[in-house]
Scaffold this motif. Sequence first.
Motif, mmCIF file in Angstrom:
data_model
loop_
_atom_site.group_PDB
_atom_site.id
_atom_site.type_symbol
_atom_site.label_atom_id
_atom_site.label_comp_id
_atom_site.label_asym_id
_atom_site.label_seq_id
_atom_site.Cartn_x
_atom_site.Cartn_y
_atom_site.Cartn_z
ATOM 1 N N GLU A 1 0.833 -1.206 0.000
ATOM 2 C CA GLU A 1 0.000 0.000 0.000
ATOM 3 C C GLU A 1 0.866 1.254 0.000
ATOM 4 O OE1 GLU A 1 -3.487 0.063 -0.178
ATOM 5 O OE2 GLU A 1 -3.101 -2.046 -0.660
ATOM 6 N N GLN A 2 2.050 1.174 0.587
ATOM 7 C CA GLN A 2 2.974 2.311 0.585
ATOM 8 C C GLN A 2 4.054 2.167 -0.488
ATOM 9 O OE1 GLN A 2 2.104 0.862 3.833
ATOM 10 N NE2 GLN A 2 0.497 2.430 3.668
ATOM 11 N N GLU A 3 4.207 0.985 -1.053
ATOM 12 C CA GLU A 3 5.263 0.734 -2.043
ATOM 13 C C GLU A 3 4.672 0.180 -3.338
ATOM 14 O OE1 GLU A 3 9.038 -0.270 0.935
ATOM 15 O OE2 GLU A 3 8.162 -1.876 -0.268
ATOM 16 N N GLU A 4 3.603 0.761 -3.806
ATOM 17 C CA GLU A 4 2.939 0.207 -4.977
ATOM 18 C C GLU A 4 3.819 0.267 -6.221
ATOM 19 O OE1 GLU A 4 -1.355 0.129 -7.304
ATOM 20 O OE2 GLU A 4 -1.085 1.421 -5.545
ATOM 21 N N VAL B 1 8.174 -5.182 -9.576
ATOM 22 C CA VAL B 1 8.537 -6.582 -9.341
ATOM 23 C C VAL B 1 7.456 -7.546 -9.846
ATOM 24 C CG1 VAL B 1 9.004 -8.309 -7.550
ATOM 25 C CG2 VAL B 1 10.020 -6.022 -7.388
ATOM 26 N N ASN B 2 6.204 -7.243 -9.543
ATOM 27 C CA ASN B 2 5.106 -8.153 -9.879
ATOM 28 C C ASN B 2 4.503 -7.915 -11.251
ATOM 29 O OD1 ASN B 2 5.314 -9.307 -7.344
ATOM 30 N ND2 ASN B 2 3.631 -8.156 -6.455
ATOM 31 N N GLY B 3 4.780 -6.745 -11.824
ATOM 32 C CA GLY B 3 4.175 -6.392 -13.093
ATOM 33 C C GLY B 3 5.153 -6.290 -14.244
ATOM 34 N N HIS B 4 6.076 -5.326 -14.139
ATOM 35 C CA HIS B 4 6.984 -5.063 -15.255
ATOM 36 C C HIS B 4 8.031 -6.157 -15.448
ATOM 37 C CE1 HIS B 4 4.897 -1.368 -15.454
ATOM 38 N NE2 HIS B 4 5.486 -0.797 -14.415
ATOM 39 N N ALA B 5 8.537 -6.721 -14.342
ATOM 40 C CA ALA B 5 9.542 -7.780 -14.471
ATOM 41 C C ALA B 5 8.980 -9.026 -15.161
ATOM 42 C CB ALA B 5 10.133 -8.132 -13.107
ATOM 43 N N GLY C 1 -2.832 -6.653 -5.352
ATOM 44 C CA GLY C 1 -3.630 -7.231 -6.429
ATOM 45 C C GLY C 1 -3.459 -6.484 -7.736
ATOM 46 N N ARG C 2 -3.392 -5.148 -7.657
ATOM 47 C CA ARG C 2 -3.190 -4.363 -8.882
ATOM 48 C C ARG C 2 -1.843 -4.669 -9.509
ATOM 49 N NH1 ARG C 2 -5.859 -0.487 -5.586
ATOM 50 N NH2 ARG C 2 -3.898 0.470 -4.920
ATOM 51 N N SER C 3 -0.812 -4.829 -8.671
ATOM 52 C CA SER C 3 0.531 -5.119 -9.204
ATOM 53 C C SER C 3 0.557 -6.482 -9.886
ATOM 54 C CB SER C 3 1.571 -5.052 -8.077
ATOM 55 O OG SER C 3 1.513 -6.177 -7.210
ATOM 56 N N LYS C 4 -0.131 -7.458 -9.312
ATOM 57 C CA LYS C 4 -0.168 -8.787 -9.920
ATOM 58 C C LYS C 4 -0.966 -8.784 -11.221
ATOM 59 C CE LYS C 4 1.304 -12.119 -8.385
ATOM 60 N NZ LYS C 4 2.632 -12.766 -8.567
ATOM 61 N N ALA D 1 -4.121 -3.092 3.885
ATOM 62 C CA ALA D 1 -4.645 -3.525 2.589
ATOM 63 C C ALA D 1 -5.977 -4.234 2.781
ATOM 64 C CB ALA D 1 -3.666 -4.465 1.900
ATOM 65 N N VAL D 2 -6.941 -3.917 1.930
ATOM 66 C CA VAL D 2 -8.234 -4.597 1.958
ATOM 67 C C VAL D 2 -8.044 -6.064 1.595
ATOM 68 C CG1 VAL D 2 -10.508 -4.729 0.889
ATOM 69 C CG2 VAL D 2 -9.484 -2.501 1.367
#
Length: 282
Positions: free
Chosen positions: A63-66, A72-76, A121-124, A243-244
Amino acid sequence: MKILVFGKTGQVATELQRLADVHALGRQDADLANPDACAAIIRDADADVVINAAAYTAVDKAEQEEDLATLVNGHAPGAMARAASAKGIPFLHISTDYVFSGQGDTAWATDDPVAPPNAYGRSKLVGEQAVQAAGGAFAILRTSWVFSSHGANFVKTMLRLSESRDELNIVDDQIGGPTAAKDIAQALLTMAHALVEGSPGGVFHFAGAPAVSWKDFAVEIFRQAGRSVAVTGIPTSDFPTPAVRPLNSRMDCSALTEAFGIRQPDWTESLAIVLEELKNAD
């Protein structure tokens, strides 16, 4: 078959190394905060298939490190999938039920609308979309509530708390399928072999059955471990987190069975194996 695995000390990566002869890369070997470097590793590797078992998993911290979580979870994973596509080798990626809203009480199907409730979840989801857009052979395996005899997870936390407490309040309105890391690793290996042989990939779900609440999961942990702990169910609203958290993490795993013959494991049986491993490690 030569398998390149991103991840080395995580729960699934550890089980992959136990089950198969893989080349596993730790953070010192492959930093997912540097997507270009990860892609270069794949370009230079002698591999038949790539499995990404590494991720940013600190759900509340995200939540603080989106931005970092998305890197890490998206671009990589996107960069890695494009590199694998360029080499003509399949890319397998682990994702999560957190890409869904977490509402309702119906098991999520692979083609249900996505609506992540939190930064993790958004990053994934960014990663899923990038992997699918890479153009190569791929498989995304969404899973939930991972546990094993190593790493940080709910089973180990419950056992630790039971050492000093005989009463616990556990959330009972979040429902999902506990999933053993060993079962996930075995599913990934089965899928990897099939993709290398030309089977079509796609997005799949894999979780333990039956679906339970965190409270009922804890009750079974204590029952099997022979721990005398009174467990009281509480609503999520009584246990606020940055986080929700999804209330509904149920997953429809039928597509995985149809495509690869992989059936949902009984998590109570997998739990017994994990508890035995932990007992033998003492």
